[in-house]
Write a protein that holds these residues in place. Structure first.
Motif: not given
Length: 535
Positions: A389-415
């Motif tokens: 349960l801990s590494p997953f969470f549900e959220a709306n995708s960019p297209s608005g569909i509810r999906k399950q996501y895996y939390k990688t534990g890695d910090l990233v940013y946009f250049n």
């Protein structure tokens, strides 16, 4: 590249039809064509079924780099079982933990593992059946029994079984270190394995004309390119021996002799080739693709390799074992400056979100934890319901569909170019005097100095004070003073992130795949100090 495959075992069945006499795998003078791979894995599958193997039964593979390991993987898959790699270099106690946790009752092995098996026999509480080692070797052992040797197995005349498969069926379990000390098993299905093979094939386009050097051992997750993608595309895979992976001169000879065109490994394997007497021969290698992952690749090394292989394309491959690959950054021009090479973009048929670790928000976040939804993702962790349960969470995708996501534990940013850039692990961030400090940033600053081959950082408490320790290894042919490294850190880092202590090491504690084990650095240094005092 479209595929209608339903399960991973069909990769070798398809390969035997499309590339019957083409070499699938070679190692030294030994060769295995696609027809031979299909036949031998079919013989093994029939034998496993005769031994009572049922759908999703876990079967261990304890083998050094060998052609038998590839036959083992596909024999298990075609029998409907799930393979579990056992690291031959790990301790007997850890191996026994995995065997007990996965309830493994059959292990495929080789005679070279006899000593390890003899030690394992003393600690396992139940009997296991061995395939790949004859009964004459096991007379003194209490738990192990032998079904047949590899020679006996290959002499059997049996047809490959025809079974019904579900795409969601368990295909393999890859064990990694757990925070509690208990190894955690990452469960992958036929669907996730095939999705990786198809997407990586589509992205990198290997073919029967290519020769791929298989560097990663079976228990390291990037081995999936050699085991799934390469045979999916009819590639000739050259399996490197243990010695060839550890001796740079031997590795260079193989790259030249076998005219390798495809490569995928951790950066260290190629960095070690960049030394006088070895580096010069690399220009004879017709390298087309250099894939790397597991750790950042310092731009100074990439530039030197691109000078040697001017017609190659490099790919920064990212993806935790839980999701296989999920991002890529392909580049054919040498990187300018010493800024980290981007992770690039998320690959086809995958969605991502950035999760703000402080607010928990995902909308409009420019820097945060990378979260992935992909068909290549794992099914979950073996026998760890709370962890599932801990590494997953549900959220709306960019297209608005509810999906399950895996939390990688890695910090990233946009250049500035809209590309994802790796900043560090969430658990590698520390607070010191109220400042949030990313240890990966300190390592990156040290690696910019030409004389530094590798660097790794850790923090520890001394009394009530938080101390940052930077460890580094210098390149053999480079000479520099520690003051130069200190000045480099001062130029690149804010004052609050400056390391409190620098420690030069002759080598780092590493996994069998070459990654630095940062969690062992403190103990490693303490042991070295004890040895120095004793001597």
């Amino acid at each position: 590249m479209n595929s209608t495959l339903l399960h991973l075992g069909e990769i070798v069945e398809q390969g035997a039809k499309r590339f019957p006499d083409h070499t699938a795998y070679s190692m030294g003078e030994k060769r295995l064509t696609y027809t031979e791979l299909e036949k031998q894995s079919g013989q093994l599958a029939a034998t496993l079924l005769a031994e009572g193997v049922q759908k999703e039964n876990r079967i261990g593979i304890l083998a050094e780099r060998s052609l038998e390991s590839f036959v083992s993987v596909y024999g298990i898959l075609r029998a409907g079982g799930a393979f579990v790699p056992l690291d031959p270099t790990s301790s007997v106690e850890r191996m026994a933990q995995i065997i007990e946790d996965a309830n493994i009752r059959i292990v495929l092995t080789t005679p070279a593992q006899f000593r390890k098996l003899r030690s394992l026999d003393r600690v396992l509480p139940f009997a296991i059946k061995l395939i790949g080692i004859g009964p004459e070797k096991l007379s003194e052992q209490k738990n192990h029994t032998s079904c047949l040797s590899w020679d006996e197995l290959m002499a059997t005349e049996t047809d490959a079984p025809v079974l019904k498969f579900s795409a969601s069926q368990l295909a393999y379990i890859m064990y990694t270190s757990g925070s509690t000390g208990q190894p955690k098993g990452i469960m992958h299905t036929h669907r996730s394995g095939l999705a990786y093979a198809e997407r990586s094939a589509r992205l990198y386009r290997p073919g029967p004309e290519d020769r791929y050097a298989s560097h990663a051992p079976l228990h390291f997750d990037i081995c999936t390119f050699a085991y799934f993608t390469a045979p999916f595309c009819g590639v000739h895979t050259v399996v490197l021996s243990e010695g060839e992976t550890k001796m740079p001169a031997s590795l260079a000879q193989v790259l030249v002799r076998d005219q390798i065109t495809f490569w995928y490994a951790v950066p260290l394997a190629l960095i070690q080739l960049l030394q006088p007497g070895i580096e010069e021969s690399l220009s004879q290698v017709p390298m087309k693709w250099v894939l790397y992952g597991g750790e950042p690749f310092a731009p100074k090394y990439v530039r030197r390799l691109m000078e040697l292989w001017p017609n190659s394309t490099f790919s920064n491959v990212y993806g935790p074992a839980e999701v296989n690959q999920c991002t890529y950054f392909n580049f054919s021009e040498p990187p300018q400056g010493e800024e980290p090479i981007p992770l690039g973009q998320v690959w086809a048929d995958a969605d991502f979100l950035l999760l703000d670790p402080d607010t928990g928000k995902t909308e409009g976040v420019q820097e945060g934890e990378l979260c992935i939804h992909a068909e290549t993702a794992m099914q979950g962790y073996w026998r760890q319901e709370s962890r599932n349960l801990s590494p997953f969470f549900e959220a709306n995708s960019p297209s608005g569909i509810r999906k399950q996501y895996y939390k990688t534990g890695d910090l990233v940013y946009f250049n500035a170019h809209g590309q994802l850039v790796f900043k560090g692990r969430i658990d590698a961030q520390i607070k010191k005097r109220g400042y949030r400090i990313d240890l990966a940033e300190i390592e990156s600053a040290a690696l910019e100095l030409d004389g530094v081959q590798d660097a790794a950082c850790f923090s520890t408490l001394e009394g009530e004070n938080r101390i940052i320790v930077l460890t580094y290894q210098r390149r053999r042919e480079e000479e520099f003073k520690e003051e130069e490294l200190i000045e480099q850190c001062r130029r690149r880092l804010p004052s609050y992130a400056f390391p409190d202590r620098l420690v030069e090491l002759e080598s780092f504690p590493r996994t069998s795949s070459g990654k630095i084990i940062r969690g062992q650095l403190k103990d490693w240094i303490e042991q070295l100090n004890v040895h120095k005092q004793e001597s």
